[in-house]
Write a protein that holds these residues in place. Structure first.
Motif, PDB file in Angstrom:
ATOM      1  N   TYR A   7      31.978   3.163  23.431  1.00 34.33           N
ATOM      2  CA  TYR A   7      31.114   2.027  22.524  1.00 34.33           C
ATOM      3  C   TYR A   7      30.808   1.073  23.503  1.00 34.33           C
ATOM      4  N   GLN A   8      30.160   0.607  23.989  1.00 32.98           N
ATOM      5  CA  GLN A   8      30.402  -1.120  24.661  1.00 32.98           C
ATOM      6  C   GLN A   8      29.592  -1.909  23.957  1.00 32.98           C
ATOM      7  N   PRO A   9      30.198  -2.912  22.755  1.00 31.67           N
ATOM      8  CA  PRO A   9      29.498  -3.837  22.464  1.00 31.67           C
ATOM      9  C   PRO A   9      28.297  -4.466  23.654  1.00 31.67           C
TER      10      PRO A   9
ATOM     11  N   VAL B   2      25.540  -1.143  20.646  1.00 34.09           N
ATOM     12  CA  VAL B   2      26.210  -0.646  21.702  1.00 34.09           C
ATOM     13  C   VAL B   2      25.871   0.375  22.669  1.00 34.09           C
ATOM     14  N   GLU B   3      25.854  -0.437  23.846  1.00 36.19           N
ATOM     15  CA  GLU B   3      25.675   1.210  24.786  1.00 36.19           C
ATOM     16  C   GLU B   3      26.346   2.912  24.365  1.00 36.19           C
ATOM     17  N   VAL B   4      26.290   3.530  24.381  1.00 33.22           N
ATOM     18  CA  VAL B   4      27.028   5.137  24.301  1.00 33.22           C
ATOM     19  C   VAL B   4      27.861   5.289  26.208  1.00 33.22           C
ATOM     20  N   LEU B   5      29.096   5.431  26.059  1.00 29.01           N
ATOM     21  CA  LEU B   5      29.148   5.852  27.890  1.00 29.01           C
ATOM     22  C   LEU B   5      29.512   6.892  27.299  1.00 29.01           C
ATOM     23  N   LEU B   6      29.876   8.068  28.370  1.00 35.05           N
ATOM     24  CA  LEU B   6      29.689   9.302  27.617  1.00 35.05           C
ATOM     25  C   LEU B   6      31.422   9.536  28.874  1.00 35.05           C
ATOM     26  N   ARG B   7      32.092  10.294  28.974  1.00 35.20           N
ATOM     27  CA  ARG B   7      34.646  10.525  29.273  1.00 35.20           C
ATOM     28  C   ARG B   7      34.096  11.270  29.161  1.00 35.20           C
ATOM     29  N   TYR B   8      35.205  12.195  30.440  1.00 34.17           N
ATOM     30  CA  TYR B   8      35.121  13.906  30.727  1.00 34.17           C
ATOM     31  C   TYR B   8      36.697  13.546  31.583  1.00 34.17           C
TER      32      TYR B   8
ATOM     33  N   SER C 223      35.010   9.791  36.086  1.00 36.80           N
ATOM     34  CA  SER C 223      34.034   8.025  35.990  1.00 36.80           C
ATOM     35  C   SER C 223      32.849   9.456  35.785  1.00 36.80           C
ATOM     36  N   PRO C 224      32.767   8.507  34.954  1.00 32.41           N
ATOM     37  CA  PRO C 224      31.123   9.206  34.875  1.00 32.41           C
ATOM     38  C   PRO C 224      29.605   9.058  36.310  1.00 32.41           C
ATOM     39  N   ALA C 225      30.419   8.318  36.438  1.00 26.74           N
ATOM     40  CA  ALA C 225      29.570   8.055  38.619  1.00 26.74           C
ATOM     41  C   ALA C 225      29.478   8.659  39.063  1.00 26.74           C
TER      42      ALA C 225
ATOM     43  N   ILE D 116      21.862   4.409  24.653  1.00 27.99           N
ATOM     44  CA  ILE D 116      21.750   5.457  25.329  1.00 27.99           C
ATOM     45  C   ILE D 116      21.101   5.901  26.817  1.00 27.99           C
ATOM     46  N   ASN D 117      22.030   6.417  27.555  1.00 30.86           N
ATOM     47  CA  ASN D 117      21.382   6.501  29.035  1.00 30.86           C
ATOM     48  C   ASN D 117      20.741   8.452  28.856  1.00 30.86           C
ATOM     49  N   ILE D 118      19.919   7.890  29.452  1.00 21.30           N
ATOM     50  CA  ILE D 118      19.058   9.002  29.401  1.00 21.30           C
ATOM     51  C   ILE D 118      18.832   9.186  31.081  1.00 21.30           C
TER      52      ILE D 118
ATOM     53  N   LEU E  45      15.260  -0.757  30.720  1.00 19.90           N
ATOM     54  CA  LEU E  45      14.521  -0.200  32.201  1.00 19.90           C
ATOM     55  C   LEU E  45      16.317  -0.676  32.606  1.00 19.90           C
ATOM     56  N   ASP E  46      17.279  -0.142  32.983  1.00 22.38           N
ATOM     57  CA  ASP E  46      18.988   0.064  33.523  1.00 22.38           C
ATOM     58  C   ASP E  46      19.064  -0.273  34.926  1.00 22.38           C
ATOM     59  N   ASP E  47      19.735  -0.683  35.543  1.00 23.47           N
ATOM     60  CA  ASP E  47      20.040  -1.142  37.147  1.00 23.47           C
ATOM     61  C   ASP E  47      19.435  -2.041  37.445  1.00 23.47           C
ATOM     62  N   PHE E  48      18.753  -2.970  36.611  1.00 23.15           N
ATOM     63  CA  PHE E  48      17.281  -3.326  37.190  1.00 23.15           C
ATOM     64  C   PHE E  48      17.386  -3.992  38.373  1.00 23.15           C
TER      65      PHE E  48
ATOM     66  N   ILE F   5      28.866  -8.588  32.911  1.00 24.86           N
ATOM     67  CA  ILE F   5      30.287 -10.296  32.762  1.00 24.86           C
ATOM     68  C   ILE F   5      31.236 -10.238  32.215  1.00 24.86           C
ATOM     69  N   GLU F   6      31.107 -10.698  33.396  1.00 24.19           N
ATOM     70  CA  GLU F   6      33.272 -10.860  33.483  1.00 24.19           C
ATOM     71  C   GLU F   6      33.694 -12.165  32.976  1.00 24.19           C
ATOM     72  N   THR F   7      33.456 -13.492  33.376  1.00 23.29           N
ATOM     73  CA  THR F   7      34.392 -14.572  32.913  1.00 23.29           C
ATOM     74  C   THR F   7      32.951 -15.529  31.760  1.00 23.29           C
TER      75      THR F   7
ATOM     76  N   GLN G 210      26.809  -8.021  28.069  1.00 25.60           N
ATOM     77  CA  GLN G 210      27.154  -7.079  27.506  1.00 25.60           C
ATOM     78  C   GLN G 210      28.542  -7.189  29.053  1.00 25.60           C
ATOM     79  N   GLY G 211      29.429  -6.817  28.312  1.00 29.30           N
ATOM     80  CA  GLY G 211      30.602  -6.620  30.019  1.00 29.30           C
ATOM     81  C   GLY G 211      32.183  -6.902  29.709  1.00 29.30           C
ATOM     82  N   TYR G 212      33.314  -7.118  29.843  1.00 25.89           N
ATOM     83  CA  TYR G 212      34.317  -6.438  29.627  1.00 25.89           C
ATOM     84  C   TYR G 212      35.034  -8.350  29.615  1.00 25.89           C
ATOM     85  N   TYR G 213      34.836  -8.882  29.980  1.00 26.88           N
ATOM     86  CA  TYR G 213      34.476 -10.345  28.992  1.00 26.88           C
ATOM     87  C   TYR G 213      34.282  -9.965  27.338  1.00 26.88           C
TER      88      TYR G 213
ATOM     89  N   ARG H  46      35.749  -4.277  26.696  1.00 30.38           N
ATOM     90  CA  ARG H  46      35.563  -2.855  27.590  1.00 30.38           C
ATOM     91  C   ARG H  46      34.906  -1.712  26.453  1.00 30.38           C
ATOM     92  N   PRO H  47      34.224  -0.766  26.544  1.00 27.25           N
ATOM     93  CA  PRO H  47      33.974   0.610  26.155  1.00 27.25           C
ATOM     94  C   PRO H  47      35.048   1.255  25.083  1.00 27.25           C
ATOM     95  N   LEU H  48      34.645   1.220  24.118  1.00 26.71           N
ATOM     96  CA  LEU H  48      35.739   1.777  23.007  1.00 26.71           C
ATOM     97  C   LEU H  48      35.293   2.795  22.623  1.00 26.71           C
TER      98      LEU H  48
HETATM   99  P1  C2E Z   1      25.555   1.929  33.672  1.00 27.54           P
HETATM  100  O1  C2E Z   1      24.624   2.897  32.655  1.00 27.54           O
HETATM  101  O2  C2E Z   1      24.952   1.390  34.733  1.00 27.54           O
HETATM  102  O3  C2E Z   1      26.913   1.440  32.459  1.00 27.54           O
HETATM  103  C1  C2E Z   1      27.528   0.700  32.917  1.00 27.54           C
HETATM  104  C2  C2E Z   1      28.604   1.315  32.982  1.00 27.54           C
HETATM  105  O4  C2E Z   1      29.213  -0.151  33.887  1.00 27.54           O
HETATM  106  C3  C2E Z   1      29.412   1.561  32.270  1.00 27.54           C
HETATM  107  O5  C2E Z   1      30.517   1.918  33.845  1.00 27.54           O
HETATM  108  C4  C2E Z   1      30.593   0.638  31.851  1.00 27.54           C
HETATM  109  O6  C2E Z   1      32.244   0.513  31.759  1.00 27.54           O
HETATM  110  C5  C2E Z   1      30.574  -1.003  33.208  1.00 27.54           C
HETATM  111  N1  C2E Z   1      31.152  -2.202  33.093  1.00 27.54           N
HETATM  112  C6  C2E Z   1      30.812  -2.522  31.387  1.00 27.54           C
HETATM  113  N2  C2E Z   1      30.539  -3.314  31.708  1.00 27.54           N
HETATM  114  C7  C2E Z   1      31.548  -4.096  33.230  1.00 27.54           C
HETATM  115  C8  C2E Z   1      32.387  -5.292  33.881  1.00 27.54           C
HETATM  116  O7  C2E Z   1      32.770  -6.284  33.113  1.00 27.54           O
HETATM  117  N3  C2E Z   1      32.634  -4.908  34.924  1.00 27.54           N
HETATM  118  C9  C2E Z   1      32.553  -3.615  35.094  1.00 27.54           C
HETATM  119  N4  C2E Z   1      33.257  -3.871  36.701  1.00 27.54           N
HETATM  120  N5  C2E Z   1      31.873  -2.536  34.720  1.00 27.54           N
HETATM  121  C10 C2E Z   1      31.595  -3.194  33.451  1.00 27.54           C
HETATM  122  P2  C2E Z   1      31.029   3.929  33.019  1.00 27.54           P
HETATM  123  O8  C2E Z   1      31.062   3.821  31.615  1.00 27.54           O
HETATM  124  O9  C2E Z   1      31.964   4.000  34.068  1.00 27.54           O
HETATM  125  O10 C2E Z   1      29.965   4.815  33.794  1.00 27.54           O
HETATM  126  C11 C2E Z   1      29.154   4.214  34.900  1.00 27.54           C
HETATM  127  C12 C2E Z   1      27.355   4.329  34.924  1.00 27.54           C
HETATM  128  O11 C2E Z   1      27.556   6.810  34.027  1.00 27.54           O
HETATM  129  C13 C2E Z   1      26.478   4.498  33.967  1.00 27.54           C
HETATM  130  O12 C2E Z   1      26.576   3.582  34.430  1.00 27.54           O
HETATM  131  C14 C2E Z   1      25.516   5.436  33.483  1.00 27.54           C
HETATM  132  O13 C2E Z   1      24.989   5.531  34.993  1.00 27.54           O
HETATM  133  C15 C2E Z   1      26.450   7.078  33.805  1.00 27.54           C
HETATM  134  N6  C2E Z   1      27.061   7.761  32.624  1.00 27.54           N
HETATM  135  C16 C2E Z   1      27.337   7.113  31.777  1.00 27.54           C
HETATM  136  N7  C2E Z   1      27.606   7.614  30.203  1.00 27.54           N
HETATM  137  C17 C2E Z   1      26.232   8.292  30.758  1.00 27.54           C
HETATM  138  C18 C2E Z   1      25.479   9.268  30.019  1.00 27.54           C
HETATM  139  O14 C2E Z   1      25.902   9.364  28.302  1.00 27.54           O
HETATM  140  N8  C2E Z   1      24.487  10.147  30.113  1.00 27.54           N
HETATM  141  C19 C2E Z   1      23.641   9.469  31.307  1.00 27.54           C
HETATM  142  N9  C2E Z   1      23.027  10.704  31.558  1.00 27.54           N
HETATM  143  N10 C2E Z   1      24.544   8.829  32.379  1.00 27.54           N
HETATM  144  C20 C2E Z   1      25.386   8.056  31.936  1.00 27.54           C
END
Ligand code: C2E
Ligand code: CA
Ligand code: CA
Ligand code: CA
Length: 279
Positions: free
Chosen positions: A43-45, A57-63, A72-74, A116-118, A178-181, A238-240, A256-259, A262-264
């Protein structure tokens, strides 16, 4: 020169083969990942830029692959999409996020908004809306606390189905971001026609401010546009401190960002954020 060329070619094939082997290994691992409990959530604040207070928080999946370790989810999300298991994975993410939401509520923490990312693939299916509706009831979740992040690519093949899904989810109370705008395909027409609540400016634009004037110009025009369209806006990556100051000066409210963090893991979010939060 000929010799060199051949070696080059050999090297290239070796690299290709390595990549392919890795892909196959990950694909294989994913097949049993759900059953073997190899997924977890972090979870990233998301914060109010003015004071750093947590708003959600943004919910991020890990494997974690049994041999290759964390992936990486990417890298693995596209494989889940290709193999057709993404719907099942999304269902897992939603169940676990909703369950966590309830646990935090029972612990007495103030309600926390979850983004939550869909995947567009899941989003486009009619059954998705129904399954979300069922899960909200099953987990007794306040829909207003849930936001779905969809990348703008989802609208590339912008169909009536996508629009209907958004309208249906919104009528339940769920928010849509709308993500990644700015990073992919976007059309102002769609921005105008779709009832989107929030826009998330892609981190590639944040990365180089305040140094890059062109990126600044893009951010500033997105901000003024979204203000006029009444959309909320959040900046990711956001990092700085300089980036925070710049965005604040542009009247951007959320970030939102590492500044900030990090996701926790859930327990670390509790310790570092929720126990200190005054919402
Ligand atoms: P996203 O939705 O653009 O998620 C943001 C990504 O940026 C996350 O990477 C996050 O950890 C990272 N990030 C956050 N703050 C910073 C920062 O300050 N600097 C940098 N360099 N990166 C930062 P993460 O967790 O590796 O996720 C990558 C992508 O994987 C996500 O991009 C999203 O598209 C996808 N993803 C992750 N979880 C899920 C999920 O549950 N479902 C789906 N469908 N996609 C997911
Ligand atoms: Ca996202
Ligand atoms: Ca993003
Ligand atoms: Ca992304």
């Amino acid at each position: 020169a000929k010799e060199f060329g051949r070696n080059n070619h050999q090297y290239y094939s070796l690299e290709m083969e390595k990549k392919l082997t890795r892909k196959l290994d990950i694909e294989n691992g994913l097949k049993t990942a759900l059953k073997q409990e190899r997924f977890h959530l972090v979870y990233q604040p998301q914060v109010l830029l003015s004071n750093g207070e947590i708003i959600g928080v943004e919910v991020l999946l890990r494997y974690t692959h049994p041999d290759l370790g964390p992936i990486s989810p990417a890298e693995f999300i596209p494989l889940c999409e290709q193999s057709g298991m993404i719907d099942e994975v999304t269902h897992w993410v939603l169940s676990n996020a909703f369950h966590q939401q309830k646990l935090w509520e029972k612990s007495g923490f103030p309600p926390l908004k979850m983004a939550i990312n869909i995947s567009p693939i899941t989003f486009e299916k009619k059954v998705f809306v129904e399954s979300v509706e069922r899960m909200l009831v099953e987990f007794d979740i306040t829909p207003e606390l849930i936001e779905f992040e969809i990348t703008e690519d989802a609208f590339m093949h912008f169909t009536q189905e996508v629009k209907e899904a958004i309208v249906a989810l919104k009528s339940m109370g769920i928010h849509i971001a709308l993500d990644d705008f700015g990073s992919g395909y976007s059309s102002l027409k769609q921005l105008k026609e779709l009832p989107i609540d929030k826009i998330k400016i892609d981190r590639t634009f944040i990365q180089n401010v305040p140094a890059m004037k062109r990126d600044q110009a893009i951010i500033e025009s997105i901000l003024s546009l979204t203000l006029k369209l009444n959309n909320e806006i959040i900046c990711e990556g956001i990092e700085t401190k300089e980036q925070v100051d710049y965005l604040l000066a542009q009247n951007c409210l959320y970030g939102q960002g590492y500044y900030f963090s990090r996701p926790l893991l859930a327990m670390d979010l509790v310790e570092n954020w929720l126990e200190k939060a005054v919402l």
